[in-house]
Motif scaffolding. Structure first.
Motif, PDB file in Angstrom:
ATOM      1  N   HIS A  58       0.931  -1.202  -0.054  1.00  9.49           N
ATOM      2  CA  HIS A  58      -0.061  -0.231   0.111  1.00  9.49           C
ATOM      3  C   HIS A  58       0.894   1.364  -0.065  1.00  9.49           C
ATOM      4  N   TRP A  59       0.434   2.232  -0.497  1.00  8.20           N
ATOM      5  CA  TRP A  59       1.220   3.500  -0.520  1.00  8.20           C
ATOM      6  C   TRP A  59       1.787   4.057   0.829  1.00  8.20           C
ATOM      7  N   THR A  60       1.093   3.648   1.854  1.00  4.51           N
ATOM      8  CA  THR A  60       1.465   4.064   3.112  1.00  4.51           C
ATOM      9  C   THR A  60       2.671   3.439   3.697  1.00  4.51           C
ATOM     10  N   GLU A  61       2.601   2.335   3.014  1.00  9.49           N
ATOM     11  CA  GLU A  61       3.904   1.477   3.552  1.00  9.49           C
ATOM     12  C   GLU A  61       5.021   1.224   2.357  1.00  9.49           C
ATOM     13  N   VAL A 116       9.652   7.681   3.142  1.00 15.15           N
ATOM     14  CA  VAL A 116       9.682   8.993   3.023  1.00 15.15           C
ATOM     15  C   VAL A 116      10.022   9.610   4.493  1.00 15.15           C
ATOM     16  N   MET A 117       9.091   9.134   5.284  1.00 18.72           N
ATOM     17  CA  MET A 117       9.080   9.742   6.837  1.00 18.72           C
ATOM     18  C   MET A 117      10.289   9.180   7.572  1.00 18.72           C
ATOM     19  N   ARG A 118      10.740   8.194   7.222  1.00 15.14           N
ATOM     20  CA  ARG A 118      12.155   7.619   7.674  1.00 15.14           C
ATOM     21  C   ARG A 118      13.335   8.609   7.605  1.00 15.14           C
ATOM     22  N   ALA A 141      12.705  12.007   8.841  1.00 14.78           N
ATOM     23  CA  ALA A 141      12.917  11.881  10.493  1.00 14.78           C
ATOM     24  C   ALA A 141      14.457  11.952  10.735  1.00 14.78           C
ATOM     25  N   ARG A 142      15.115  11.317   9.680  1.00 11.84           N
ATOM     26  CA  ARG A 142      16.861  11.473   9.763  1.00 11.84           C
ATOM     27  C   ARG A 142      17.340  12.895   9.560  1.00 11.84           C
ATOM     28  N   LEU A 143      16.609  13.583   8.590  1.00 16.34           N
ATOM     29  CA  LEU A 143      16.854  14.791   8.182  1.00 16.34           C
ATOM     30  C   LEU A 143      16.641  15.882   9.231  1.00 16.34           C
ATOM     31  N   TRP A 201       9.256  12.572  15.867  1.00 14.86           N
ATOM     32  CA  TRP A 201       7.999  12.062  15.191  1.00 14.86           C
ATOM     33  C   TRP A 201       7.520  10.887  15.729  1.00 14.86           C
ATOM     34  N   GLU A 202       6.140  10.868  15.665  1.00 10.08           N
ATOM     35  CA  GLU A 202       5.229   9.935  16.165  1.00 10.08           C
ATOM     36  C   GLU A 202       5.572   8.522  15.082  1.00 10.08           C
ATOM     37  N   HIS A 203       5.933   7.487  15.532  1.00  7.85           N
ATOM     38  CA  HIS A 203       6.235   6.381  14.858  1.00  7.85           C
ATOM     39  C   HIS A 203       4.920   5.600  14.818  1.00  7.85           C
TER      40      HIS A 203
END
Length: 156
Positions: free
Chosen positions: A43-46, A52-54, A57-59, A65-67
């Motif tokens: 799914h697009w969320t996965e 992208v959020m990982r 979060a790194r940048l 961030w909530e995980h």
């Protein structure tokens, strides 16, 4: 008699060959159906949002961030909101994402007047300007603006 025996023998060989080929085809169909399930499961969320959020979060080490274990798209736009907080001030940060055609978009805080007033499209959640995440820089600019409004000069 020998001719009839040959006919029967050839028929049995043909039948055995057909049965073997049917089993091969059935096995191939089963293998392909399993492969198709795996292809449909991403799914697009996965496959898009979570990686992208990982990276975001790194940048943005200044934001906690909530995980979520799972992201659940909601509403008419099938949008997902991701929340975080600036580590020093606790100021909330939020990004609302949507996906279209394999590309990830986020909501800018600006609205557009592209819909007729007092229609469903003119509601605040539908009339927000969506910006492509692109290479990530537009999203980082948006996050910098949120941090600046909170009185923080971000290092990212």
């Amino acid at each position: 008699m020998e001719r009839i025996e040959n006919i029967v023998r050839r028929y049995r060989q043909h039948r055995t060959a057909c049965d073997r080929r049917r089993r091969e085809i059935d096995d191939e169909i089963e293998r392909l159906q399993e492969e198709r399930k795996r292809l449909d499961e991403l799914h697009w969320t996965e496959g898009l949002l979570r990686p992208v959020m990982r990276e975001i979060a790194r940048l943005t080490p200044e934001i906690e961030w909530e995980h979520n274990k799972e992201h659940h798209p909601m509403g008419l736009r099938y949008a997902v909101s991701v929340f975080g907080r600036l580590k020093d001030g606790g100021q909330p940060v939020c990004i609302t994402f949507t996906e279209l055609g394999g590309e990830l978009y986020f909501d800018a805080e600006r609205t557009e007047s592209r819909f007729v007033p007092e229609t469903l499209g003119a509601t605040p959640c539908m009339n927000t300007l969506s910006v492509s995440v692109g290479d990530g820089e537009p999203l980082l600019r948006y996050l910098r603006q949120q941090a600046l409004r909170a009185g923080r000069k971000p290092a990212f």
